[in-house]
Design a protein around this motif. Sequence first.
Motif, PDB file in Angstrom:
ATOM      1  N   SER A 118       0.709  -1.361   0.294  1.00  0.00           N
ATOM      2  CA  SER A 118       0.372   0.015   0.036  1.00  0.00           C
ATOM      3  C   SER A 118       0.922   1.084   0.258  1.00  0.00           C
ATOM      4  O   SER A 118       0.600   2.084  -0.560  1.00  0.00           O
ATOM      5  N   VAL A 119       2.429   1.062   0.011  1.00  0.00           N
ATOM      6  CA  VAL A 119       2.882   2.466   0.209  1.00  0.00           C
ATOM      7  C   VAL A 119       4.024   2.569  -0.742  1.00  0.00           C
ATOM      8  O   VAL A 119       4.394   1.446  -1.189  1.00  0.00           O
ATOM      9  N   PRO A 120       4.576   3.647  -0.625  1.00  0.00           N
ATOM     10  CA  PRO A 120       5.297   3.398  -1.756  1.00  0.00           C
ATOM     11  C   PRO A 120       6.934   3.157  -1.035  1.00  0.00           C
ATOM     12  O   PRO A 120       7.165   3.412  -0.005  1.00  0.00           O
ATOM     13  N   LYS A 121       8.155   2.085  -1.608  1.00  0.00           N
ATOM     14  CA  LYS A 121       9.183   1.255  -0.796  1.00  0.00           C
ATOM     15  C   LYS A 121      10.110   2.813  -0.249  1.00  0.00           C
ATOM     16  O   LYS A 121      10.375   2.217   0.381  1.00  0.00           O
ATOM     17  N   GLU A 122      10.253   4.244  -0.603  1.00  0.00           N
ATOM     18  CA  GLU A 122      10.539   5.143   0.697  1.00  0.00           C
ATOM     19  C   GLU A 122       9.836   5.074   2.290  1.00  0.00           C
ATOM     20  O   GLU A 122      10.449   5.449   2.519  1.00  0.00           O
ATOM     21  N   GLN A 123       8.921   4.519   1.760  1.00  0.00           N
ATOM     22  CA  GLN A 123       8.605   4.700   3.242  1.00  0.00           C
ATOM     23  C   GLN A 123       8.064   3.718   4.278  1.00  0.00           C
ATOM     24  O   GLN A 123       6.720   3.228   4.925  1.00  0.00           O
ATOM     25  N   ALA A 124       8.333   2.738   3.836  1.00  0.00           N
ATOM     26  CA  ALA A 124       8.654   0.496   4.227  1.00  0.00           C
ATOM     27  C   ALA A 124       8.626   0.431   5.055  1.00  0.00           C
ATOM     28  O   ALA A 124       7.982   0.074   6.085  1.00  0.00           O
ATOM     29  N   GLY A 125       9.953   1.582   5.883  1.00  0.00           N
ATOM     30  CA  GLY A 125       9.964   1.617   7.461  1.00  0.00           C
ATOM     31  C   GLY A 125       8.773   1.762   8.378  1.00  0.00           C
ATOM     32  O   GLY A 125       8.979   1.290   8.933  1.00  0.00           O
ATOM     33  N   SER A 126       8.346   2.972   7.804  1.00  0.00           N
ATOM     34  CA  SER A 126       7.626   3.977   8.878  1.00  0.00           C
ATOM     35  C   SER A 126       6.353   2.333   8.833  1.00  0.00           C
ATOM     36  O   SER A 126       5.730   2.364   9.288  1.00  0.00           O
ATOM     37  N   ALA A 127       5.488   2.268   7.304  1.00  0.00           N
ATOM     38  CA  ALA A 127       4.557   1.469   7.502  1.00  0.00           C
ATOM     39  C   ALA A 127       5.159   0.386   7.982  1.00  0.00           C
ATOM     40  O   ALA A 127       4.089  -0.501   8.799  1.00  0.00           O
ATOM     41  N   SER A 128       6.071  -0.264   7.810  1.00  0.00           N
ATOM     42  CA  SER A 128       6.198  -1.838   8.629  1.00  0.00           C
ATOM     43  C   SER A 128       6.141  -1.370  10.548  1.00  0.00           C
ATOM     44  O   SER A 128       5.515  -2.474  10.757  1.00  0.00           O
ATOM     45  N   ALA A 129       6.941  -0.826  10.515  1.00  0.00           N
ATOM     46  CA  ALA A 129       6.655  -0.191  12.293  1.00  0.00           C
ATOM     47  C   ALA A 129       5.477  -0.241  12.635  1.00  0.00           C
ATOM     48  O   ALA A 129       4.249  -0.228  14.040  1.00  0.00           O
ATOM     49  N   VAL A 130       4.139   0.524  12.071  1.00  0.00           N
ATOM     50  CA  VAL A 130       2.556   0.545  12.398  1.00  0.00           C
ATOM     51  C   VAL A 130       2.134  -0.730  12.073  1.00  0.00           C
ATOM     52  O   VAL A 130       1.548  -0.921  13.052  1.00  0.00           O
ATOM     53  N   SER A 131       2.623  -1.706  11.206  1.00  0.00           N
ATOM     54  CA  SER A 131       2.149  -2.780  11.186  1.00  0.00           C
ATOM     55  C   SER A 131       3.108  -3.625  12.760  1.00  0.00           C
ATOM     56  O   SER A 131       1.488  -4.062  13.021  1.00  0.00           O
ATOM     57  N   GLU A 132       4.101  -3.614  12.657  1.00  0.00           N
ATOM     58  CA  GLU A 132       4.554  -3.907  13.975  1.00  0.00           C
ATOM     59  C   GLU A 132       3.997  -3.519  15.629  1.00  0.00           C
ATOM     60  O   GLU A 132       4.292  -4.287  16.535  1.00  0.00           O
ATOM     61  N   THR A 133       3.588  -2.055  15.464  1.00  0.00           N
ATOM     62  CA  THR A 133       3.155  -1.512  16.468  1.00  0.00           C
ATOM     63  C   THR A 133       2.002  -2.091  16.568  1.00  0.00           C
ATOM     64  O   THR A 133       1.494  -2.201  18.158  1.00  0.00           O
ATOM     65  N   ALA A 134       0.839  -2.232  16.095  1.00  0.00           N
ATOM     66  CA  ALA A 134      -0.544  -2.375  16.438  1.00  0.00           C
ATOM     67  C   ALA A 134      -0.164  -3.783  16.757  1.00  0.00           C
ATOM     68  O   ALA A 134      -1.283  -4.368  17.754  1.00  0.00           O
ATOM     69  N   TYR A 135       0.876  -4.722  16.076  1.00  0.00           N
ATOM     70  CA  TYR A 135       1.544  -6.269  16.602  1.00  0.00           C
ATOM     71  C   TYR A 135       1.362  -6.616  18.581  1.00  0.00           C
ATOM     72  O   TYR A 135       1.132  -6.900  18.626  1.00  0.00           O
ATOM     73  N   GLU A 136       2.244  -5.410  18.448  1.00  0.00           N
ATOM     74  CA  GLU A 136       2.851  -4.559  19.663  1.00  0.00           C
ATOM     75  C   GLU A 136       2.145  -4.659  20.846  1.00  0.00           C
ATOM     76  O   GLU A 136       2.368  -4.750  22.032  1.00  0.00           O
ATOM     77  N   LEU A 137       1.452  -3.793  20.355  1.00  0.00           N
ATOM     78  CA  LEU A 137       0.171  -3.001  21.106  1.00  0.00           C
ATOM     79  C   LEU A 137      -0.392  -4.019  21.483  1.00  0.00           C
ATOM     80  O   LEU A 137      -1.133  -4.004  22.264  1.00  0.00           O
ATOM     81  N   GLY A 138      -1.344  -4.752  20.065  1.00  0.00           N
ATOM     82  CA  GLY A 138      -2.140  -5.495  20.882  1.00  0.00           C
ATOM     83  C   GLY A 138      -1.928  -6.738  21.746  1.00  0.00           C
ATOM     84  O   GLY A 138      -2.790  -7.075  22.989  1.00  0.00           O
ATOM     85  N   ALA A 139      -0.224  -6.948  22.202  1.00  0.00           N
ATOM     86  CA  ALA A 139       0.372  -8.171  23.105  1.00  0.00           C
ATOM     87  C   ALA A 139       0.460  -7.792  24.229  1.00  0.00           C
ATOM     88  O   ALA A 139      -0.556  -7.826  24.736  1.00  0.00           O
ATOM     89  N   ALA A 140       0.640  -6.298  24.219  1.00  0.00           N
ATOM     90  CA  ALA A 140       0.527  -5.697  25.719  1.00  0.00           C
ATOM     91  C   ALA A 140      -0.964  -5.321  26.188  1.00  0.00           C
ATOM     92  O   ALA A 140      -1.052  -6.010  27.759  1.00  0.00           O
ATOM     93  N   LEU A 141      -1.362  -5.332  25.445  1.00  0.00           N
ATOM     94  CA  LEU A 141      -3.383  -4.975  25.569  1.00  0.00           C
ATOM     95  C   LEU A 141      -3.656  -5.788  26.390  1.00  0.00           C
ATOM     96  O   LEU A 141      -4.675  -5.823  26.634  1.00  0.00           O
ATOM     97  N   GLY A 142      -3.539  -7.383  25.302  1.00  0.00           N
ATOM     98  CA  GLY A 142      -3.993  -8.382  25.438  1.00  0.00           C
ATOM     99  C   GLY A 142      -3.708  -8.687  26.810  1.00  0.00           C
ATOM    100  O   GLY A 142      -4.309  -9.736  27.842  1.00  0.00           O
ATOM    101  N   ILE A 143      -2.252  -9.382  26.819  1.00  0.00           N
ATOM    102  CA  ILE A 143      -1.451  -9.143  27.899  1.00  0.00           C
ATOM    103  C   ILE A 143      -2.701  -8.489  29.616  1.00  0.00           C
ATOM    104  O   ILE A 143      -1.920  -9.439  30.418  1.00  0.00           O
ATOM    105  N   ALA A 144      -2.468  -7.368  29.736  1.00  0.00           N
ATOM    106  CA  ALA A 144      -2.751  -6.460  30.645  1.00  0.00           C
ATOM    107  C   ALA A 144      -4.834  -6.687  30.730  1.00  0.00           C
ATOM    108  O   ALA A 144      -5.043  -6.835  32.053  1.00  0.00           O
ATOM    109  N   VAL A 145      -5.328  -6.961  30.070  1.00  0.00           N
ATOM    110  CA  VAL A 145      -6.612  -7.078  30.058  1.00  0.00           C
ATOM    111  C   VAL A 145      -7.271  -8.604  29.961  1.00  0.00           C
ATOM    112  O   VAL A 145      -7.529  -9.026  31.762  1.00  0.00           O
TER     113      VAL A 145
END
Length: 508
Positions: A394-421
């Motif tokens: 969905s993104v230009p390759k120049e922004q691949a790092g930022s897009a990947s980081a958003v994807s991984e942030t969702a993963y890790e945030l979900g993990a933290a919230l899941g363990i918390a809740v």
Amino acid sequence: MTSTMQPASSNEAVTKRPGRWLALSVLVLAVLLVAVDATVLGLATPYISEDLKPSGTQLLWIGDVYSFVIAGLLVSMGSLGDRIGRKRILLIGATAFGAISVLNAYATTPELMILARALLGVAGATLMPATLALIRNLFHDPRERSLAVGIWGATASAGTAIGPIAGGFLLEHFWWGSVFLINLPVMAVLVVVGVKMLPESKNPNPGPWDMLSVALSLVGMIALVYAVKEAAGHGITGESLAVGLLGAAALYWFVRRQLTLPTPLLDMRLFRNRGFSAAVLADLLTILGLSGLVFFLSQYLQLVQGRRPLEAGLAELPAAVGAVAAGLIAGRAARRFSVRSVVAGGLAAVGLALAALTVIDQSTGYPLLGAALLVVGIGAGFSFTVTADVILSSVPKEQAGSASAVSETAYELGAALGIAVLGSIVTGVYRGFTGPAGTPEGAHESLGGAVEAAAGMPAQQSAALLDSARQAFVDGLSLAAGVGAVVLLATAVAAWFMLKEQRLENAG
């Protein structure tokens, strides 16, 4: 598909970099490093609890502080990789990850263990966005990229299988710290081979790295997740409300700042792409529904059903097998049918498997557990692989790092919230059990504490304590599985509508 982002050009689509598959083999070592570390912690938790004697709250912090820190830094580290080079940040992060693993292995107090896990999160934040971003730049052909993402995801799933099995073997022959030391040889191979094999890539016009945005992202994420954790465990208090408002304010300021900067840390226009936003949301809610349950499953297998660590690791193998198999064919399935049918179908399968786990008790046979884990793996393999592909394409390759980081942030945030809740649900139900006279307070902090307390009590009292504590733990686990099932089924319905008309690119 309605989108403000432009797809890859046809020239980009047919460019095939020599040595790309060999370079991919190096990248998946980084994925393996993170996956193994995440899974061995669950197996080691009873031993850490017995040795370091953490309170119930400290035990949850040991489990989720890694995700707290990594969620707060992923966007910043992904953007930093876009600026200084993804290969460079990957190799630096891998070296630090290995070194800090030693600190985890030799932690002597709960506080030091929590600190070591937090520092590991700092190093881990550099790894996953860099690997996905490098895949985006190595594989310009959409079908090859889908296969590469499938291999990337399959390796993460294989790591979840290797981790418990290797960890189980080590726990039966060595002390619990040895499970963290297995990171060292993987890190060494990654760094030595990666220096020669990985091509460097970065944004040619990145702009400055805005430190205020970094601070706002870190403060906002950690404060918000901490507030949710505290509210879930102790109810809404003045402290949790104040911290939550601080986190929300910091993230609001972060978003506003990104919209005004000429070269933002995170380009908020990415979220105008419906497919990108839907994939990120699906990842977050899926992991939220899964992670709390997975965190406590190893304790159930060992402390409730009495399985040895290696046996417990082998018992969790079907999930990884299913995820590997599904990940490798997910891209092909999404092109043959549709993105939304594969993602929504995968999520629904996971939800139904979690619903089946609501009927478990202390003596539940392995056929039900193994079948549920297999379905969880297959569903997650299909969903996560396709959503990662959607995000990258969905993104230009120049922004691949930022897009990947958003994807991984969702993963890790979900993990933290899941363990918390969900973890707080398990802990809250568990603490309410009624033990025999003389039950120490520590037995109510964690199931590991109850097992330790029972070892010093007369046989009759010991049996009564263990039966009551185990039943309370299973009741909490069943309730968490039910909540997770509701979350996953609701996410499947949302994905079906939000991913309408979404398609993966074809080679052109």
